[in-house]
Design a protein around this motif. Sequence first.
Motif, short mmCIF file in Angstrom:
data_model
loop_
_atom_site.label_atom_id
_atom_site.label_comp_id
_atom_site.label_asym_id
_atom_site.label_seq_id
_atom_site.Cartn_x
_atom_site.Cartn_y
_atom_site.Cartn_z
N ARG A 19 -6.59 6.61 7.55
CA ARG A 19 -5.74 5.58 6.98
C ARG A 19 -5.12 6.12 5.69
O ARG A 19 -5.84 6.46 4.75
CB ARG A 19 -6.50 4.30 6.68
CG ARG A 19 -5.56 3.15 6.27
CD ARG A 19 -6.27 1.85 6.00
NE ARG A 19 -6.94 1.83 4.71
CZ ARG A 19 -7.31 0.73 4.08
NH1 ARG A 19 -7.06 -0.46 4.61
NH2 ARG A 19 -7.93 0.80 2.90
N LEU A 20 -3.82 6.21 5.69
CA LEU A 20 -3.09 6.62 4.50
C LEU A 20 -2.75 5.40 3.66
O LEU A 20 -2.45 4.33 4.20
CB LEU A 20 -1.81 7.36 4.88
CG LEU A 20 -1.97 8.57 5.81
CD1 LEU A 20 -0.61 9.22 6.03
CD2 LEU A 20 -2.97 9.56 5.27
N SER A 21 -2.77 5.59 2.35
CA SER A 21 -2.39 4.52 1.42
C SER A 21 -1.21 4.97 0.59
O SER A 21 -1.07 6.15 0.27
CB SER A 21 -3.56 4.18 0.50
OG SER A 21 -4.68 3.73 1.23
N CYS A 22 -0.38 4.02 0.23
CA CYS A 22 0.77 4.28 -0.63
C CYS A 22 0.78 3.21 -1.72
O CYS A 22 1.11 2.05 -1.45
CB CYS A 22 2.06 4.24 0.17
SG CYS A 22 3.57 4.38 -0.83
N ALA A 23 0.40 3.60 -2.92
CA ALA A 23 0.41 2.68 -4.05
C ALA A 23 1.81 2.65 -4.65
O ALA A 23 2.36 3.68 -5.02
CB ALA A 23 -0.60 3.11 -5.10
N VAL A 24 2.38 1.46 -4.72
CA VAL A 24 3.76 1.29 -5.19
C VAL A 24 3.75 0.69 -6.58
O VAL A 24 3.05 -0.30 -6.83
CB VAL A 24 4.55 0.39 -4.22
CG1 VAL A 24 6.00 0.25 -4.68
CG2 VAL A 24 4.50 0.95 -2.80
N SER A 25 4.53 1.24 -7.49
CA SER A 25 4.66 0.68 -8.83
C SER A 25 6.14 0.64 -9.20
O SER A 25 6.96 1.34 -8.64
CB SER A 25 3.87 1.50 -9.85
OG SER A 25 4.34 2.83 -9.89
N GLY A 26 6.45 -0.21 -10.17
CA GLY A 26 7.82 -0.34 -10.62
C GLY A 26 8.65 -1.34 -9.83
O GLY A 26 9.82 -1.57 -10.14
N THR A 27 8.04 -1.93 -8.81
CA THR A 27 8.70 -2.96 -8.03
C THR A 27 7.62 -3.68 -7.23
O THR A 27 6.46 -3.31 -7.28
CB THR A 27 9.75 -2.36 -7.08
OG1 THR A 27 10.50 -3.43 -6.46
CG2 THR A 27 9.11 -1.53 -5.98
N THR A 28 8.04 -4.70 -6.52
CA THR A 28 7.10 -5.34 -5.59
C THR A 28 7.55 -5.07 -4.17
O THR A 28 8.71 -4.75 -3.91
CB THR A 28 7.04 -6.86 -5.83
OG1 THR A 28 8.34 -7.42 -5.55
CG2 THR A 28 6.66 -7.17 -7.26
#
Length: 122
Positions: A19-28
């Motif tokens: 399972r790959l994860s992608c943490a997103v910041s700077g937006t929703t």
Amino acid sequence: QLQLVESGGGLVQPGGSLRLSCAVSGTTLNFHAIGWVRQAPGKEREGVSCSNSNFGDTTYADSVKGRFTISKDNAKNTVYLQMNSLKPEDTGVYYCAAAWGCPYDNIGYDWWGQGTQVTVSS
């Protein structure tokens, strides 16, 4: 500034899962389409999956349909790619990417993460 950070890659045997994860910041997650693109050694980038901003419309490459699933956790502002029944041909660097909408060519995203290596081998 929108930033994407992938994690979860590694070495797995054929038939296994990651399972790959992608943490997103700077937006929703509600404002952007988020997708996954992979690049195998010596090959061009291939769009794996993309979900539009409300995750109501999701697409998958034919090569991964029925094996990969994209999902999100709004509370964590994180997107996941569950990969099952992995094959050696799934080996490559997997990138999380964002755009205002899922790109027509499946790879024309505006923002990219640094990538995470997935190796499927016995």
